[in-house]
Scaffold this motif. Structure first.
Motif, PDB file in Angstrom:
ATOM      1  N   PRO A 282       0.815  -1.233   0.018  1.00 18.61           N
ATOM      2  CA  PRO A 282       0.010   0.115   0.182  1.00 18.61           C
ATOM      3  C   PRO A 282       0.659   1.219   0.101  1.00 18.61           C
ATOM      4  O   PRO A 282       0.503   2.272  -0.767  1.00 18.61           O
ATOM      5  N   LEU A 283       2.034   1.189   0.529  1.00 18.08           N
ATOM      6  CA  LEU A 283       2.889   2.415   0.927  1.00 18.08           C
ATOM      7  C   LEU A 283       3.235   2.663  -0.586  1.00 18.08           C
ATOM      8  O   LEU A 283       3.347   3.884  -1.160  1.00 18.08           O
ATOM      9  N   LEU A 284       3.834   1.640  -1.401  1.00 16.40           N
ATOM     10  CA  LEU A 284       4.291   1.712  -2.722  1.00 16.40           C
ATOM     11  C   LEU A 284       3.301   2.138  -3.507  1.00 16.40           C
ATOM     12  O   LEU A 284       3.514   3.244  -4.440  1.00 16.40           O
ATOM     13  N   ALA A 285       1.949   1.704  -3.554  1.00 17.87           N
ATOM     14  CA  ALA A 285       0.970   2.460  -4.424  1.00 17.87           C
ATOM     15  C   ALA A 285       0.738   3.707  -3.999  1.00 17.87           C
ATOM     16  O   ALA A 285       0.663   4.382  -5.097  1.00 17.87           O
ATOM     17  N   LEU A 286       0.700   4.277  -2.822  1.00 18.96           N
ATOM     18  CA  LEU A 286       0.518   5.472  -2.678  1.00 18.96           C
ATOM     19  C   LEU A 286       1.864   6.392  -3.063  1.00 18.96           C
ATOM     20  O   LEU A 286       1.456   7.446  -3.725  1.00 18.96           O
ATOM     21  N   LEU A 287       2.887   5.931  -2.964  1.00 24.12           N
ATOM     22  CA  LEU A 287       4.016   6.832  -3.470  1.00 24.12           C
ATOM     23  C   LEU A 287       3.941   6.869  -5.081  1.00 24.12           C
ATOM     24  O   LEU A 287       4.364   7.904  -5.518  1.00 24.12           O
ATOM     25  N   ALA A 288       3.472   5.706  -5.696  1.00 22.87           N
ATOM     26  CA  ALA A 288       3.304   5.744  -7.333  1.00 22.87           C
ATOM     27  C   ALA A 288       2.406   6.708  -7.609  1.00 22.87           C
ATOM     28  O   ALA A 288       2.456   7.596  -8.668  1.00 22.87           O
TER      29      ALA A 288
END
Length: 157
Positions: free
Chosen positions: A103-109
């Motif tokens: 989820p953190l990676l999706a938010l950053l993307a």
């Protein structure tokens, strides 16, 4: 008018009353156990030993579940995922960390895509102003006029 009751003292008072009631019941049972026949007292002793063994098994099962690897645990009619430390292989902990980072990676993307979109919009807007300036027949003094950029923005809208 009656003042409101203090309900914060109620649970402590209720707990004390339950404890007193339990002690009275235990004392009454202890007094009357001497008058019971031998076979009844033996059955009660055997039942107590079985209850203590079951309680010890339940405690042991509870501690073994808390140290086991994550999985599905069913106790009674409740089904839940058990947490706890990593399994013996150590792979479960790594996968859990990787999955929790998704989820953190999706938010950053998403944030990076939004930033790129805004930068693109700014470049397109500046290109439109430059195109309007270069395509018109204007005297060179118009470019130095401070209200000229405002005039161009108003003309496009």
């Amino acid at each position: 008018m009656k003042s409101p009751q203090n309900f914060s003292a109620l649970p402590a008072d209720l707990d004390a009353r339950v404890t007193r009631f339990g002690l009275r019941v235990a004392a009454g049972l202890t007094e009357r156990s001497a008058a019971l026949p031998h076979d009844v007292s033996e059955r009660l002793r055997f039942a107590r030993e079985q209850a203590m063994a079951r309680a010890a098994q339940a405690r042991a099962a509870r501690t073994s579940v808390s140290t086991a690897s994550p999985g599905v645990v069913q106790m009674g009619s409740t089904l839940a995922l058990s947490g706890g430390p990593r399994g013996a292989s150590g792979d479960n902990g790594l996968w859990a960390k990787l999955v929790s980072a998704l989820p953190l990676l999706a938010l950053l993307a998403g944030l990076l895509l939004m930033q790129q979109s805004q930068i693109h919009e700014q470049i397109v807007a500046a290109g439109e102003v430059d195109t309007a300036l270069l395509s018109d027949n204007l005297p060179p003094s118009a470019f130095s006029d401070p209200g000229f950029a405002e005039f161009l923005r108003d003309g496009q809208e």
